[in-house]
Design a protein around this motif. Structure first.
Motif, PDB file in Angstrom:
ATOM      1  N   MET A 127       0.845  -1.202   0.000  1.00 25.42           N
ATOM      2  CA  MET A 127       0.000   0.000   0.000  1.00 25.42           C
ATOM      3  C   MET A 127       0.882   1.254   0.000  1.00 25.42           C
ATOM      4  O   MET A 127       0.599   2.241  -0.662  1.00 25.42           O
ATOM      5  CB  MET A 127      -0.950   0.029   1.213  1.00 25.42           C
ATOM      6  N   ILE A 130       2.231   1.871  -3.438  1.00 22.98           N
ATOM      7  CA  ILE A 130       1.185   2.474  -4.290  1.00 22.98           C
ATOM      8  C   ILE A 130       1.074   3.976  -3.983  1.00 22.98           C
ATOM      9  O   ILE A 130       0.992   4.806  -4.883  1.00 22.98           O
ATOM     10  CB  ILE A 130      -0.172   1.767  -4.059  1.00 22.98           C
ATOM     11  N   ASP A 131       1.104   4.299  -2.696  1.00 21.78           N
ATOM     12  CA  ASP A 131       0.959   5.711  -2.322  1.00 21.78           C
ATOM     13  C   ASP A 131       2.133   6.543  -2.843  1.00 21.78           C
ATOM     14  O   ASP A 131       1.939   7.665  -3.329  1.00 21.78           O
ATOM     15  CB  ASP A 131       0.828   5.844  -0.793  1.00 21.78           C
ATOM     16  N   GLU A 134       1.575   7.038  -6.532  1.00 21.35           N
ATOM     17  CA  GLU A 134       0.493   7.994  -6.853  1.00 21.35           C
ATOM     18  C   GLU A 134       0.906   9.427  -6.514  1.00 21.35           C
ATOM     19  O   GLU A 134       0.516  10.369  -7.174  1.00 21.35           O
ATOM     20  CB  GLU A 134      -0.786   7.593  -6.114  1.00 21.35           C
ATOM     21  N   CYS A 156      -5.442  -4.814  -2.304  1.00 21.03           N
ATOM     22  CA  CYS A 156      -5.514  -3.706  -3.278  1.00 21.03           C
ATOM     23  C   CYS A 156      -6.972  -3.423  -3.637  1.00 21.03           C
ATOM     24  O   CYS A 156      -7.385  -2.266  -3.718  1.00 21.03           O
ATOM     25  CB  CYS A 156      -4.758  -4.061  -4.567  1.00 21.03           C
ATOM     26  N   LEU A 159      -8.469  -1.759  -0.375  1.00 25.25           N
ATOM     27  CA  LEU A 159      -7.868  -0.540   0.175  1.00 25.25           C
ATOM     28  C   LEU A 159      -7.476   0.496  -0.878  1.00 25.25           C
ATOM     29  O   LEU A 159      -7.403   1.686  -0.575  1.00 25.25           O
ATOM     30  CB  LEU A 159      -6.632  -0.902   1.014  1.00 25.25           C
ATOM     31  N   ARG A 160      -7.143   0.041  -2.090  1.00 29.39           N
ATOM     32  CA  ARG A 160      -6.740   0.982  -3.155  1.00 29.39           C
ATOM     33  C   ARG A 160      -7.435   0.593  -4.458  1.00 29.39           C
ATOM     34  O   ARG A 160      -6.796   0.249  -5.446  1.00 29.39           O
ATOM     35  CB  ARG A 160      -5.208   0.944  -3.374  1.00 29.39           C
ATOM     36  N   HIS A 162      -8.755   1.993  -6.939  1.00 26.02           N
ATOM     37  CA  HIS A 162      -8.551   2.674  -8.226  1.00 26.02           C
ATOM     38  C   HIS A 162      -7.078   2.737  -8.632  1.00 26.02           C
ATOM     39  O   HIS A 162      -6.730   3.401  -9.603  1.00 26.02           O
ATOM     40  CB  HIS A 162      -9.142   4.090  -8.167  1.00 26.02           C
ATOM     41  N   ALA A 163      -6.226   2.057  -7.881  1.00 25.75           N
ATOM     42  CA  ALA A 163      -4.788   2.171  -8.159  1.00 25.75           C
ATOM     43  C   ALA A 163      -4.424   1.509  -9.479  1.00 25.75           C
ATOM     44  O   ALA A 163      -5.031   0.516  -9.886  1.00 25.75           O
ATOM     45  CB  ALA A 163      -4.009   1.528  -7.022  1.00 25.75           C
TER      46      ALA A 163
END
Ligand code: NAD
Ligand code: LMR
Length: 441
Positions: A127, A130-131, A134, A156, A159-160, A162-163
């Motif tokens: 995560m 990913i952050d 982004e 994913c 929690l994310r 649209h990643a």
């Protein structure tokens, strides 16, 4: 032709040199202007990075190369992040494998209680990657093959959602290569139908591009030899434990004789056999520490000491060319057919639409589009429902810091015989993972 900027997260991985060599060999089909390595362990990464830097000066001096532990530097101005991190490293992998074995249960990197433990460590780290991506390069795509892929993919989704991350595994690619040896073709000449969860699935068809159906021939071969081929042993210097795994596929096929099994199913279908054939004092982690890790880091140190790259110190990881295929599919909208781990949404008709499944997808510049695999039989459906519930409970336990849900996850795993044993293993895993897991209550 556009030249891409790539960051490899997990720069100090044993796989990094092979992947860099493969990227350098693929520059004509996937041009790179900049390659960065990123890791959170500076000492480990430095050895790999210094050696890779010397190799790159010789092989591709035009590619700007650097390495860093600073996420801002790593993730700024990148088009692709290839992620293969191991949260907790080999020391924690060893515990994932040995703790369940002490309770007479399968001890494995991605399956059963070990995989659950590793999953809870991987979720926050992925995560975070990913952050970073982004924040510093919002148009970047992450091609993630960090394990345990099923749990990571479910995290994913939750929690994310649209990643721009695609979770993918090299195992089906490796098995397809073995299948191609068996039928005398190349993997690129074959198309498959497949359904399952990661490390938990079945091929229902393997066909040539001309429509020739190789499935019966493969079923016949695998029922006698598993996926073991002489060519694979000779060309891949395969560790003995992997040879045994490929051979065991014959017994997996016996349970579902009309489709070809993923080798990881042995942990769920024959856990008693696996435990009997495991050494609780020397597991796969030890084999890798004394094998692949020593070999790769030894080669890197020799290059650094000599200040020179001769050319054959690092093996090209041809095996990992699927990563280039995937990057190309996104970059050039090739719509190549590849197995990816995606939200089901009907691809497996009679299965949870919100499960993360592994199915063939057409990959283009919007990411993977799953291909419908139809309805699946009761036996496979039952196994998948049980296993996907385990994976969902792990992610729920992570989000809610729930001891109860993690206990349920372990109890539901087909590798664990009872709620009592599940609790005993869980309590040991909590103690071993106290520096990594959220506090559970
Ligand atoms: P490894 O321990 O050699 O390398 C992993 C690297 O990731 C280490 O250098 C570690 O310091 C780094 N790392 C850990 N957490 C990090 C974080 N939060 N941020 C940045 N870096 C971090 O492990 P390995 O055996 O090379 O495997 C790496 C991963 O790749 C594992 O998840 C493994 O299951 C997966 N894998 C990949 C392939 C493939 O084809 N590339 C094949 C099998 C497995
Ligand atoms: C492992 O080390 O067991 C996995 O990372 C896959 C492999 O290469 O064996």
């Amino acid at each position: 032709m556009k030249e891409f900027s790539v960051v490899i997260a997990g720069g100090g991985s044993t796989y990094t040199p092979g992947i860099v060599m493969m990227l350098m060999d693929s520059l004509d089909r996937f041009p790179i202007r900049s390659l960065k390595l990123y890791d959170n362990d500076p000492e480990r990464q430095k050895i790999i990075a210094e050696a890779v830097g010397i190799a790159l000066k010789k092989k591709a001096p035009q590619v700007a190369f650097s390495y860093t532990t600073d996420p801002a530097v790593a993730f700024t101005d990148v088009d692709f992040c290839m992620a293969h991190i191991r949260s907790g490293g080999y020391p924690m992998r060893e515990k994932d494998e040995k703790i369940p074995l002490q309770h007479g249960v399968v001890g494995q990197e991605t399956c059963g209680p070990g995989g659950i433990a590793y999953g809870l460590r991987s979720i926050p780290d992925i995560m975070q990657l990913i952050d970073y991506m982004e924040q510093y390069s919002p148009n970047c795509w992450m091609l993630n093959y960090s394990n345990p892929a099923s749990i990571v993919a479910e995290a994913c989704r939750v929690l994310r959602p649209h990643a721009r991350i695609i979770n993918i595994c090299d195992m089906p690619v490796g098995t397809l290569r073995r299948m191609s040896y068996i039928v005398g073709k190349t993997p690129k000449e074959l198309d498959v139908r497949y359904y399952g969860l990661n490390h938990f699935g079945w091929w229902t068809s393997v066909k040539g591009k001309d429509g020739t159906d190789y499935t019966p021939q493969l079923i016949d071969y695998v029922s006698k030899n598993g996926y073991l081929t002489q060519k694979a042993i000779e060309t891949q210097h395969m560790d003995e434990s992997w040879q045994a795994t490929h051979k065991k596929a014959a017994d997996l096929l016996a349970v579902t004789p009309d489709c070809l099994p993923n080798t990881y199913l042995k942990y769920y279908l024959y856990p008693d056999y696996v435990v009997e054939h495991s050494d609780p004092n020397y597991t796969r982690a030890n084999e890798v520490i004394n094998g692949r890790e020593k070999k790769v880091f030894g080669a890197a140190r020799s290059i650094i000491a000599a200040g020179e790259f001769k050319g054959d110190e690092f093996e090209i990881d041809n095996h990992a060319s699927f990563i280039v295929d995937l990057a190309r599919a996104i970059a050039y909208n090739t719509h190549e057919r590849m197995l990816c781990i995606v939200e089901n949404k009907g691809a497996i008709e009679n299965f949870d639409p919100h499960a993360m499944v592994e199915v063939p997808c057409l990959v283009g510049n919007d990411g993977p589009e799953p291909m419908c695999q139809g309805e699946i039989p009761t036996f496979q459906l039952g196994m998948m429902q049980q296993q996907v519930a385990v994976e969902k409970l792990v992610v729920q336990a992570y989000c809610e810091h729930s001891y109860q849900k993690l206990w349920q996850a372990l109890t539901l795993s087909k590798t664990v015989p009872s709620a009592k044993v599940a609790k005993e293993i869980l309590d040991d895993l909590i103690e071993a993972n106290k520096d990594y897991w959220p506090e559970l209550h």
